[in-house]
Design an enzyme around this catalytic site. Structure first.
Site, PDB file in Angstrom:
ATOM      1  N   GLY A   1     -11.212   7.313   8.612  1.00 19.47           N
ATOM      2  CA  GLY A   1     -12.171   7.421   7.511  1.00 19.47           C
ATOM      3  C   GLY A   1     -13.238   6.370   7.785  1.00 19.47           C
ATOM      4  O   GLY A   1     -12.929   5.341   8.381  1.00 19.47           O
TER       5      GLY A   1
ATOM      6  N   GLU B   1      -7.399  -5.622   5.028  1.00 17.25           N
ATOM      7  CA  GLU B   1      -7.283  -5.197   3.623  1.00 17.25           C
ATOM      8  C   GLU B   1      -6.031  -5.779   2.962  1.00 17.25           C
ATOM      9  O   GLU B   1      -6.045  -6.123   1.785  1.00 17.25           O
ATOM     10  CB  GLU B   1      -7.272  -3.659   3.560  1.00 17.25           C
TER      11      GLU B   1
ATOM     12  N   HIS C   1     -17.812   0.247   8.386  1.00 19.13           N
ATOM     13  CA  HIS C   1     -16.349   0.340   8.483  1.00 19.13           C
ATOM     14  C   HIS C   1     -16.055   1.657   9.187  1.00 19.13           C
ATOM     15  O   HIS C   1     -16.150   2.729   8.588  1.00 19.13           O
ATOM     16  CB  HIS C   1     -15.735   0.306   7.076  1.00 19.13           C
TER      17      HIS C   1
ATOM     18  N   HIS D   1     -12.997   2.043   0.410  1.00 16.26           N
ATOM     19  CA  HIS D   1     -12.872   0.979   1.428  1.00 16.26           C
ATOM     20  C   HIS D   1     -13.365  -0.359   0.878  1.00 16.26           C
ATOM     21  O   HIS D   1     -13.775  -1.241   1.637  1.00 16.26           O
ATOM     22  CB  HIS D   1     -13.695   1.291   2.704  1.00 16.26           C
TER      23      HIS D   1
ATOM     24  N   GLY E   1     -14.780   0.420  14.782  1.00 19.87           N
ATOM     25  CA  GLY E   1     -15.822  -0.609  14.820  1.00 19.87           C
ATOM     26  C   GLY E   1     -15.374  -1.858  15.562  1.00 19.87           C
ATOM     27  O   GLY E   1     -16.153  -2.506  16.272  1.00 19.87           O
ATOM     28  N   GLU E   2     -14.084  -2.167  15.430  1.00 19.14           N
ATOM     29  CA  GLU E   2     -13.561  -3.386  16.063  1.00 19.14           C
ATOM     30  C   GLU E   2     -13.337  -3.220  17.564  1.00 19.14           C
ATOM     31  O   GLU E   2     -13.409  -4.189  18.317  1.00 19.14           O
ATOM     32  CB  GLU E   2     -12.221  -3.770  15.404  1.00 19.14           C
ATOM     33  N   ASN E   3     -13.041  -1.978  17.964  1.00 22.85           N
ATOM     34  CA  ASN E   3     -12.562  -1.794  19.340  1.00 22.85           C
ATOM     35  C   ASN E   3     -13.365  -0.834  20.211  1.00 22.85           C
ATOM     36  O   ASN E   3     -13.138  -0.781  21.411  1.00 22.85           O
ATOM     37  CB  ASN E   3     -11.116  -1.272  19.292  1.00 22.85           C
TER      38      ASN E   3
ATOM     39  N   ASN F   1       0.870  -1.170   0.000  1.00 23.63           N
ATOM     40  CA  ASN F   1       0.000   0.000   0.000  1.00 23.63           C
ATOM     41  C   ASN F   1       0.915   1.231   0.000  1.00 23.63           C
ATOM     42  O   ASN F   1       1.509   1.568   1.015  1.00 23.63           O
ATOM     43  CB  ASN F   1      -0.874  -0.023   1.258  1.00 23.63           C
TER      44      ASN F   1
ATOM     45  N   ASP G   1      -9.224  11.163  17.401  1.00 21.34           N
ATOM     46  CA  ASP G   1      -8.960   9.757  17.712  1.00 21.34           C
ATOM     47  C   ASP G   1     -10.049   9.259  18.660  1.00 21.34           C
ATOM     48  O   ASP G   1     -10.284   9.865  19.716  1.00 21.34           O
ATOM     49  CB  ASP G   1      -7.575   9.601  18.346  1.00 21.34           C
ATOM     50  N   LEU G   2     -10.691   8.155  18.286  1.00 29.07           N
ATOM     51  CA  LEU G   2     -11.830   7.673  19.081  1.00 29.07           C
ATOM     52  C   LEU G   2     -11.436   7.308  20.516  1.00 29.07           C
ATOM     53  O   LEU G   2     -12.262   7.376  21.420  1.00 29.07           O
ATOM     54  CB  LEU G   2     -12.499   6.496  18.382  1.00 29.07           C
ATOM     55  N   ARG G   3     -10.170   6.946  20.714  1.00 25.83           N
ATOM     56  CA  ARG G   3      -9.737   6.621  22.089  1.00 25.83           C
ATOM     57  C   ARG G   3      -9.776   7.876  22.963  1.00 25.83           C
ATOM     58  O   ARG G   3     -10.244   7.841  24.108  1.00 25.83           O
ATOM     59  CB  ARG G   3      -8.325   6.028  22.076  1.00 25.83           C
TER      60      ARG G   3
ATOM     61  N   ARG H   1     -13.150  14.381   8.561  1.00 25.08           N
ATOM     62  CA  ARG H   1     -13.929  14.799   7.384  1.00 25.08           C
ATOM     63  C   ARG H   1     -15.390  15.000   7.750  1.00 25.08           C
ATOM     64  O   ARG H   1     -15.934  14.267   8.577  1.00 25.08           O
ATOM     65  CB  ARG H   1     -13.856  13.739   6.286  1.00 25.08           C
TER      66      ARG H   1
ATOM     67  N   ARG I   1      -2.357  -1.903  -3.611  1.00 23.01           N
ATOM     68  CA  ARG I   1      -3.624  -1.227  -3.354  1.00 23.01           C
ATOM     69  C   ARG I   1      -3.667   0.044  -4.213  1.00 23.01           C
ATOM     70  O   ARG I   1      -2.778   0.891  -4.130  1.00 23.01           O
ATOM     71  CB  ARG I   1      -3.722  -0.848  -1.886  1.00 23.01           C
TER      72      ARG I   1
HETATM   73  P1  ADP Z   1      -7.773   4.470   9.155  1.00 23.12           P
HETATM   74  O1  ADP Z   1      -7.206   3.355   8.310  1.00 23.12           O
HETATM   75  O2  ADP Z   1      -8.859   5.256   8.499  1.00 23.12           O
HETATM   76  O3  ADP Z   1      -6.759   5.330   9.832  1.00 23.12           O
HETATM   77  P2  ADP Z   1      -8.305   2.498  11.221  1.00 23.12           P
HETATM   78  O4  ADP Z   1      -9.158   1.389  10.772  1.00 23.12           O
HETATM   79  O5  ADP Z   1      -6.863   2.257  11.472  1.00 23.12           O
HETATM   80  O6  ADP Z   1      -8.565   3.774  10.317  1.00 23.12           O
HETATM   81  O7  ADP Z   1      -8.974   3.043  12.574  1.00 23.12           O
HETATM   82  C1  ADP Z   1      -8.478   4.163  13.235  1.00 23.12           C
HETATM   83  C2  ADP Z   1      -9.481   4.546  14.305  1.00 23.12           C
HETATM   84  O8  ADP Z   1      -9.705   3.422  15.167  1.00 23.12           O
HETATM   85  C3  ADP Z   1      -9.000   5.689  15.153  1.00 23.12           C
HETATM   86  O9  ADP Z   1      -9.969   6.716  15.233  1.00 23.12           O
HETATM   87  C4  ADP Z   1      -8.854   5.068  16.516  1.00 23.12           C
HETATM   88  O10 ADP Z   1      -9.263   5.949  17.473  1.00 23.12           O
HETATM   89  C5  ADP Z   1      -9.783   3.889  16.491  1.00 23.12           C
HETATM   90  N1  ADP Z   1      -9.335   2.905  17.472  1.00 23.12           N
HETATM   91  C6  ADP Z   1      -8.246   2.150  17.427  1.00 23.12           C
HETATM   92  N2  ADP Z   1      -8.120   1.413  18.567  1.00 23.12           N
HETATM   93  C7  ADP Z   1      -9.170   1.752  19.352  1.00 23.12           C
HETATM   94  C8  ADP Z   1      -9.595   1.371  20.657  1.00 23.12           C
HETATM   95  N3  ADP Z   1      -8.912   0.493  21.371  1.00 23.12           N
HETATM   96  N4  ADP Z   1     -10.731   1.936  21.130  1.00 23.12           N
HETATM   97  C9  ADP Z   1     -11.408   2.841  20.422  1.00 23.12           C
HETATM   98  N5  ADP Z   1     -11.042   3.237  19.185  1.00 23.12           N
HETATM   99  C10 ADP Z   1      -9.945   2.714  18.654  1.00 23.12           C
END
Ligand code: ADP
Length: 395
Positions: free
Chosen positions: A206, A382, A202, A177, A327-329, A7, A276-278, A235, A88
């Protein structure tokens, strides 16, 4: 058989070397600050992460160093072992509905659609050329982020703008995506043992949502560019386009400035001052008002699309899937979204939601047994999607 999944961005190159069809990762890493004298890179050797600085004038430098490191660390004994490289490519325009072997004609076509992705396609092509020069015997494969969405029908992909903009200038919804949406669709297809109807969320920095009918994409939230659809990390997603000319006049700024603001200083960043979602979650738990507002807006947008796609799928949805970093975390975002889906009879198992964190190696169902639609949390991949497509094409 060994193949690389690559990528390449304008100043970065991420890679994984796979043994296929076993799908074993032999090494992975990334190059950063390509185009500078002070570039750096990491490469995993066994359990160790090797980090070095190097002059990386261009992508050729990065590729040469990568190949040298592979031999130096005996990850391969000879470069001839690398049978193929899957790349990619963000934009496949109207032309590509699946991954393809790269020929001179394909290279020209990717170049010809570079106007549609001026930041991304030229960078990816630099990566392709660098590998073609360095390992000319390896086959090159292009894996497009738009390809999976090419099944969307005309009434959905057209914008209600002068039709000739589509004919003359290729203005339409493309969607992005795609490698991730395809990966999740295939994962669910094998888990459910049927071509499923899905709503895939997703949620990364993004973010995009897709509607899948019988294993085929029928709509997606991103559009002509990845700026459309739901609110994202930085965005805006969909907004009234008239805001653009209004702000240009009021703030006495040019189009580039507004464009940059909509891309990099909007979304969660624009409302909450962080993306950042964290960080967002920490501030949300501390009840910071701007962040509470941002999460309300963010989850509303996700729910808007889920509702819309529920209708599009005729109410027959086999699963709602959350994937990508957020979505995963992010159990907080998931909880807020699912709680807003109660009119559809979707309900969350709160304990399972808290436990299901892909970063800790847990994926699966987070809804209650009596939820009208099961809700899944699934790891996307991916890079592996690129490796699988590449393997299938060259095998
Ligand atoms: P991109 O490829 O668009 O950068 P990612 O799929 O890598 O996106 O996801 C990045 C996002 O996932 C970030 O906003 C980050 O805050 C969130 N993220 C990663 N780990 C965690 C976690 N443990 N809890 C909450 N959000 C998380």
């Amino acid at each position: 058989m060994k193949l690389l999944s690559v990528n390449a961005g304008s100043s970065t190159l991420k890679f994984r070397l796979y043994e296929m069809p076993e799908e074993k990762i032999l090494t992975k890493g990334n190059f950063e600050r390509i185009g500078t004298e002070e570039g750096d890179y990491t490469i995993r050797v066994g359990d160790e992460k090797v980090h070095k600085t190097a002059e990386l004038r261009d992508h050729n430098d990065a590729v040469h160093i990568l190949l040298e490191e592979l031999v130096h660390h005996h990850i391969v004994e000879s470069l001839d072992e690398i049978v193929a490289v899957g790349h990619r490519i963000v934009h496949g325009g109207n032309k590509y509905s699946k991954s393809v072997l790269i020929t001179d004609r394909v290279l020209k076509e990717i170049e010809s659609i570079s106007d549609l992705a001026p930041l991304h396609n030229p960078a990816a092509l630099r990566g392709v050329h660098a590998f073609m020069e360095a390992i000319p015997n390896a086959k090159m494969v292009a894996c497009f982020d738009t390809a999976f969405h090419q099944t969307i029908d005309e009434a959905t992909y057209l914008y209600p703008v002068p039709y000739e903009w589509y004919i003359k200038y290729d203005v339409r919804k493309y969607g992005f995506h795609g490698l991730s949406h395809k990966f999740i669709t295939e994962k669910m297809t094998s888990m459910l043992e049927k071509k499923p109807n899905l709503i895939i969320c997703h949620i990364g920095n993004g973010a995009s949502i897709s509607a899948i009918r019988d294993g085929i994409c029928i709509d997606t939230s991103m559009g002509f560019t990845p700026n459309a659809g739901i609110m994202m990390g930085t965005r805006s997603g969909d907004i009234d386009y008239s805001i653009i000319s209004y702000i240009m006049k009021k703030a006495e700024r040019n189009l580039e400035w507004v464009d940059n603001k909509l891309n990099k200083s909007s979304g969660l960043q624009g409302i909450a001052g962080m993306n950042d979602l964290r960080d967002i979650d920490r501030a949300y738990l501390a009840n910071e008002q701007k962040v509470v507002l941002a999460i309300e807006m963010y989850t509303n947008k996700i729910v808007d699309y889920i509702a819309k796609y529920y209708i599009k799928l005729g109410g027959k949805v086999d699963a709602i899937c959350f994937t990508a970093g957020g979505g995963e975390n992010d159990d907080i975002i998931r909880k807020e979204v699912v709680s807003k889906l109660y009119p559809l009879g979707v309900s969350l198992n709160e304990e399972k939601n808290k436990e299901t964190i892909v970063r800790r190696g847990v994926e699966g169902v987070i809804s209650t047994d009596d939820s009208s639609i099961p809700v899944y949390v699934l790891a996307t991949d991916e890079e592996l999607m690129i490796a699988r497509d590449t393997y299938e094409i060259i095998d």
